[in-house]
Design a protein around this motif. Structure first.
Motif, PDB file in Angstrom:
ATOM      1  N   ALA A 271      22.003  45.656  40.232  1.00  0.00           N
ATOM      2  CA  ALA A 271      23.235  44.978  39.821  1.00  0.00           C
ATOM      3  C   ALA A 271      23.789  44.272  41.138  1.00  0.00           C
ATOM      4  N   ALA A 272      24.345  43.027  40.859  1.00  0.00           N
ATOM      5  CA  ALA A 272      24.708  42.317  42.095  1.00  0.00           C
ATOM      6  C   ALA A 272      26.314  42.375  41.952  1.00  0.00           C
ATOM      7  N   LEU A 273      26.972  42.968  43.088  1.00  0.00           N
ATOM      8  CA  LEU A 273      28.467  43.130  43.081  1.00  0.00           C
ATOM      9  C   LEU A 273      29.213  42.101  43.819  1.00  0.00           C
ATOM     10  N   ILE A 274      29.918  41.230  43.058  1.00  0.00           N
ATOM     11  CA  ILE A 274      30.731  40.262  43.887  1.00  0.00           C
ATOM     12  C   ILE A 274      32.011  40.249  43.336  1.00  0.00           C
ATOM     13  N   SER A 275      33.057  39.354  44.160  1.00  0.00           N
ATOM     14  CA  SER A 275      34.484  39.460  43.661  1.00  0.00           C
ATOM     15  C   SER A 275      34.872  38.160  44.469  1.00  0.00           C
ATOM     16  N   ASP A 276      36.262  37.793  44.026  1.00  0.00           N
ATOM     17  CA  ASP A 276      36.883  36.521  44.732  1.00  0.00           C
ATOM     18  C   ASP A 276      35.942  35.424  44.881  1.00  0.00           C
ATOM     19  N   VAL A 277      35.811  34.670  43.679  1.00  0.00           N
ATOM     20  CA  VAL A 277      35.093  33.575  43.725  1.00  0.00           C
ATOM     21  C   VAL A 277      35.952  32.304  44.031  1.00  0.00           C
ATOM     22  N   HIS A 278      37.273  32.500  43.289  1.00  0.00           N
ATOM     23  CA  HIS A 278      38.226  31.577  43.923  1.00  0.00           C
ATOM     24  C   HIS A 278      37.819  30.028  43.583  1.00  0.00           C
ATOM     25  N   VAL A 279      37.217  29.910  42.163  1.00  0.00           N
ATOM     26  CA  VAL A 279      37.000  28.472  42.170  1.00  0.00           C
ATOM     27  C   VAL A 279      38.381  27.694  41.807  1.00  0.00           C
ATOM     28  N   ALA A 310      34.585  41.828  40.364  1.00  0.00           N
ATOM     29  CA  ALA A 310      35.709  42.442  40.277  1.00  0.00           C
ATOM     30  C   ALA A 310      36.818  41.577  40.776  1.00  0.00           C
ATOM     31  N   GLY A 311      37.172  40.583  39.874  1.00  0.00           N
ATOM     32  CA  GLY A 311      38.569  39.746  39.830  1.00  0.00           C
ATOM     33  C   GLY A 311      38.461  38.687  40.654  1.00  0.00           C
ATOM     34  N   ASP A 312      39.425  37.742  40.431  1.00  0.00           N
ATOM     35  CA  ASP A 312      39.718  36.535  41.133  1.00  0.00           C
ATOM     36  C   ASP A 312      38.779  35.442  41.052  1.00  0.00           C
ATOM     37  N   MET A 313      38.524  35.410  39.720  1.00  0.00           N
ATOM     38  CA  MET A 313      37.488  34.200  39.280  1.00  0.00           C
ATOM     39  C   MET A 313      37.990  32.898  39.877  1.00  0.00           C
ATOM     40  N   VAL A 314      39.249  32.538  39.832  1.00  0.00           N
ATOM     41  CA  VAL A 314      39.927  31.329  40.061  1.00  0.00           C
ATOM     42  C   VAL A 314      40.942  31.611  41.169  1.00  0.00           C
ATOM     43  N   VAL A 353      29.739  41.561  33.657  1.00  0.00           N
ATOM     44  CA  VAL A 353      31.144  42.280  33.331  1.00  0.00           C
ATOM     45  C   VAL A 353      32.180  41.848  34.396  1.00  0.00           C
ATOM     46  N   MET A 354      33.304  41.431  34.052  1.00  0.00           N
ATOM     47  CA  MET A 354      34.219  41.067  34.936  1.00  0.00           C
ATOM     48  C   MET A 354      35.630  41.456  34.514  1.00  0.00           C
ATOM     49  N   ILE A 355      36.470  41.600  35.641  1.00  0.00           N
ATOM     50  CA  ILE A 355      37.663  42.127  35.388  1.00  0.00           C
ATOM     51  C   ILE A 355      38.482  41.249  36.129  1.00  0.00           C
ATOM     52  N   PRO A 356      39.968  41.174  35.827  1.00  0.00           N
ATOM     53  CA  PRO A 356      40.725  40.087  36.263  1.00  0.00           C
ATOM     54  C   PRO A 356      41.400  40.743  37.878  1.00  0.00           C
ATOM     55  N   ASN A 358      44.353  39.597  41.009  1.00  0.00           N
ATOM     56  CA  ASN A 358      45.982  38.882  41.331  1.00  0.00           C
ATOM     57  C   ASN A 358      46.098  37.436  41.417  1.00  0.00           C
ATOM     58  N   HIS A 359      44.917  36.619  41.275  1.00  0.00           N
ATOM     59  CA  HIS A 359      45.075  35.320  41.391  1.00  0.00           C
ATOM     60  C   HIS A 359      44.600  35.047  40.014  1.00  0.00           C
ATOM     61  N   ASP A 360      44.155  35.857  39.145  1.00  0.00           N
ATOM     62  CA  ASP A 360      43.777  35.298  37.836  1.00  0.00           C
ATOM     63  C   ASP A 360      45.051  35.203  37.020  1.00  0.00           C
ATOM     64  N   ALA A 361      45.048  34.393  35.693  1.00  0.00           N
ATOM     65  CA  ALA A 361      46.149  34.281  34.712  1.00  0.00           C
ATOM     66  C   ALA A 361      46.371  35.553  33.800  1.00  0.00           C
ATOM     67  N   VAL A 362      46.533  36.643  34.414  1.00  0.00           N
ATOM     68  CA  VAL A 362      46.900  37.636  33.769  1.00  0.00           C
ATOM     69  C   VAL A 362      48.184  38.130  34.301  1.00  0.00           C
ATOM     70  N   ARG A 363      48.908  39.221  33.559  1.00  0.00           N
ATOM     71  CA  ARG A 363      50.109  39.717  34.183  1.00  0.00           C
ATOM     72  C   ARG A 363      49.855  40.398  35.717  1.00  0.00           C
ATOM     73  N   LEU A 364      50.765  40.411  36.662  1.00  0.00           N
ATOM     74  CA  LEU A 364      50.482  40.868  37.979  1.00  0.00           C
ATOM     75  C   LEU A 364      50.417  42.568  37.988  1.00  0.00           C
ATOM     76  N   ALA A 365      51.198  42.935  37.120  1.00  0.00           N
ATOM     77  CA  ALA A 365      51.283  44.542  37.309  1.00  0.00           C
ATOM     78  C   ALA A 365      50.227  45.185  36.905  1.00  0.00           C
ATOM     79  N   GLU A 366      49.903  46.054  37.529  1.00  0.00           N
ATOM     80  CA  GLU A 366      48.564  47.062  37.111  1.00  0.00           C
ATOM     81  C   GLU A 366      49.128  48.152  36.196  1.00  0.00           C
ATOM     82  N   PRO A 367      48.067  48.561  35.328  1.00  0.00           N
ATOM     83  CA  PRO A 367      46.906  47.871  35.051  1.00  0.00           C
ATOM     84  C   PRO A 367      46.960  46.814  34.488  1.00  0.00           C
ATOM     85  N   GLN A 368      45.993  45.839  34.752  1.00  0.00           N
ATOM     86  CA  GLN A 368      46.086  44.459  34.144  1.00  0.00           C
ATOM     87  C   GLN A 368      45.118  44.160  33.017  1.00  0.00           C
ATOM     88  N   PRO A 369      45.544  43.710  31.780  1.00  0.00           N
ATOM     89  CA  PRO A 369      44.862  43.768  30.760  1.00  0.00           C
ATOM     90  C   PRO A 369      43.881  42.421  31.105  1.00  0.00           C
TER      91      PRO A 369
END
Length: 524
Positions: A271-279, A310-314, A353-356, A358-369
């Motif tokens: 498995a490759a583990l990455i996060s914070d792509v920030h497109v 693990a989050g921050d696709m954009v 598999v990806m989760i959102p 804090n830069h993603d367009a979901v609510r900031l409060a955790e847990p984040q849907p």
């Protein structure tokens, strides 16, 4: 454009709106005229498909060979009178000989992409996701909701401690006689030092609060430095003569058992583990991403069957001051559209598999849907599994706790540098495992959404703990749990310079799920 590399083939397919299986790309690259093979494969796939498959490409190559055979001259007589077949150039390979290359394409060997080997070896057990808040949120923000979430936190975390101490509720301890032995499990309500340098820790359970004194000369006194507000601990000690305080003799955390035996896959798979792509950021490292996806199409990466993000696709919009000055794409939906195009470069047979974050367009409060339907539609070209933050993802029997990691900022800020720092983010992750909670402290920068249950409690011990957020690469094992913070795909921004963050960018940790060994590949 020239299609001499798999990467350019993938980019051209993405331009047409398609993803592709890894073997499909290999077959196109091996064709005599890759551009023609690609165009015909797209036609074969059809307008309603998202993915060009190996079957689509084979159908095109087989049709080309059939057409070639119909126009091939009949065997001619040699000067000796023998019949000699004329050369049969293959459309798919350009081989002027006996068609061996074409046969090699029809039956790929160990160097031709690996999709067939994957399908033969892939576990029948699907990816399983637990602890996902998506669609389960019930919190209204009322006081009663906060009471519920903290009660749930206490009950679940105290269950990991009750077998280790002879716990009594706070109200029962208050009625005990002076000099009695006592033990209590509670949430940390207050921490302060005395004039003599000792520590006074106030614990709270569902019946009340009680003060506990940790003397500075005790062996475990340094553990007070690790305490965060609202985490759950247990203490044992002796009551003062007036029963008004407990002198602490030992302190316990919910913790991961030292005897934890991690689960592993029953075959070699990675498995490759990455996060914070920030497109969308001007600092998004597109070349490094392409190098990464190019590598995923090689034989060297044939065992990589899962990509966990693990989050921050954009990059998002309005996340920090003056962010708009550092944006390459200023519309949030356009950012996700571009991310989707980059996602198409990943081989089609890799499960994502990806989760959102804090830069993603979901609510900031955790847990984040997980993302809403509009964003899911934008990113559905790869059939990615989208879950909430955090989520426990079981892959090939291996439990991976995915959490974006906003709480790491507070852990690093509150704890001594030797126990948590940005240069060694995995040590901060160790603290969260020790506390069995991914965001124990309430009231700081981290926003908490009150729910009927605390989705941030670590009930099941994971085999891998995967985070991002801090843009630093770090990994290690804590009681046999592999903790990985996977860095980022964004070079240093002006904002990061202002807060002295030097990111580790363009790395991809690759985990062997059958051994939990890990290698880190750099693509920048």
């Amino acid at each position: 454009m020239p299609l001499e590399t798999p990467s350019r083939i993938v980019q051209e397919l993405a331009r047409h709106g398609y993803n592709a299986e890894r073997e499909a790309v290999t077959l196109i690259a091996g064709a005599a005229d890759p551009a023609t093979a690609l165009a015909r494969a797209v036609e074969e796939a059809g307008d309603d498909a998202f993915r060009v498959t190996a079957a689509d490409v084979r159908a095109v190559l087989d049709a080309a060979r059939s057409a070639d055979a119909e126009t091939t001259p009949s065997p001619t007589a040699s000067p000796t009178g023998d019949s000699t077949p004329a050369p049969d150039p293959s459309v798919s390979s350009g081989d002027p000989g006996d068609g061996a290359a074409a046969r090699a394409i029809e039956t790929p060997d160990e160097t031709t992409g690996g999709r067939r080997r994957r399908e033969a070896n892939r576990s029948p057990v699907p990816v399983d996701i637990a602890g996902d808040i998506t669609g389960q949120s019930t919190g209204t923000g009322e006081y009663a909701d906060f009471v519920k979430v903290f009660k749930d936190r206490y009950e679940r975390l105290s269950s990991h401690l009750r077998g280790r101490v002879n716990h009594r509720p706070a109200e029962a301890i208050q009625r005990m006689s002076g000099g009695s032995d006592a033990a209590m499990i509670g949430l940390v309500n207050d921490i302060r030092s005395t004039a003599s340098g000792h520590w006074l820790v106030e614990l709270e359970d569902t019946t009340g609060t009680f003060p506990c004194l940790v003397m500075k000369d005790r062996d475990f006194a340094s553990q007070v430095d690790e305490l965060l507000m609202d985490e759950c601990i247990a203490v044992e000690g002796t009551l003062a003569d007036d029963s008004g305080i407990m002198f602490v003799d030992s302190m316990h955390f919910p913790d991961v058992p030292r005897t934890h035996a991690p689960n592993t896959a029953d075959r070699h798979v990675q498995a490759a583990l990455i996060s914070d792509v920030h497109v969308g950021s001007q600092e998004f490292m597109a070349d490094a991403w392409t190098n990464f996806t190019d590598w995923l199409h090689t034989e060297e990466a044939h065992a990589v069957e899962y990509l966990l993000i693990a989050g921050d696709m954009v990059e998002g919009v309005g996340v920090y001051p003056n962010q708009d000055e550092e944006l390459d794409i200023i519309d949030i939906y356009d950012q996700y559209e571009r991310f989707s195009e980059y996602l198409k470069q990943v081989p089609g047979d890799i499960e994502i598999v990806m989760i959102p974050g804090n830069h993603d367009a979901v609510r900031l409060a955790e847990p984040q849907p997980g993302f809403d339907e509009t964003l899911r539609d934008i990113m559905d070209v790869h059939d990615a599994r989208i879950s909430g933050n955090p989520s426990l993802v079981t892959v090939e029997g291996v439990k991976v706790l995915m959490y974006h990691g906003v709480s790491l900022d507070e852990v690093i800020a509150e704890l001594p540098e030797e126990k948590a720092s940005y240069d060694e983010p995995h040590k901060a992750m160790y603290q969260l495992l020790k506390k069995r909670h991914v965001a124990p402290q309430y009231g700081g920068h981290l926003r908490l959404a009150p729910e009927e249950k605390d989705y941030l409690v670590v009930d099941d011990v994971p085999d891998i703990f995967h985070t991002g957020h801090v843009h630093k690469l770090g990994w290690g094992k804590y009681h046999n749990v592999l903790a990985v913070n996977s860095g980022c795909w964004q070079s240093q921004t002006d904002f990061q310079k202002s807060v002295n963050i030097d990111p580790d960018a363009g790395y991809a940790p690759i985990v062997d799920l059958d051994t939990l060994d890990m290698t880190v590949r750099k693509f920048a």
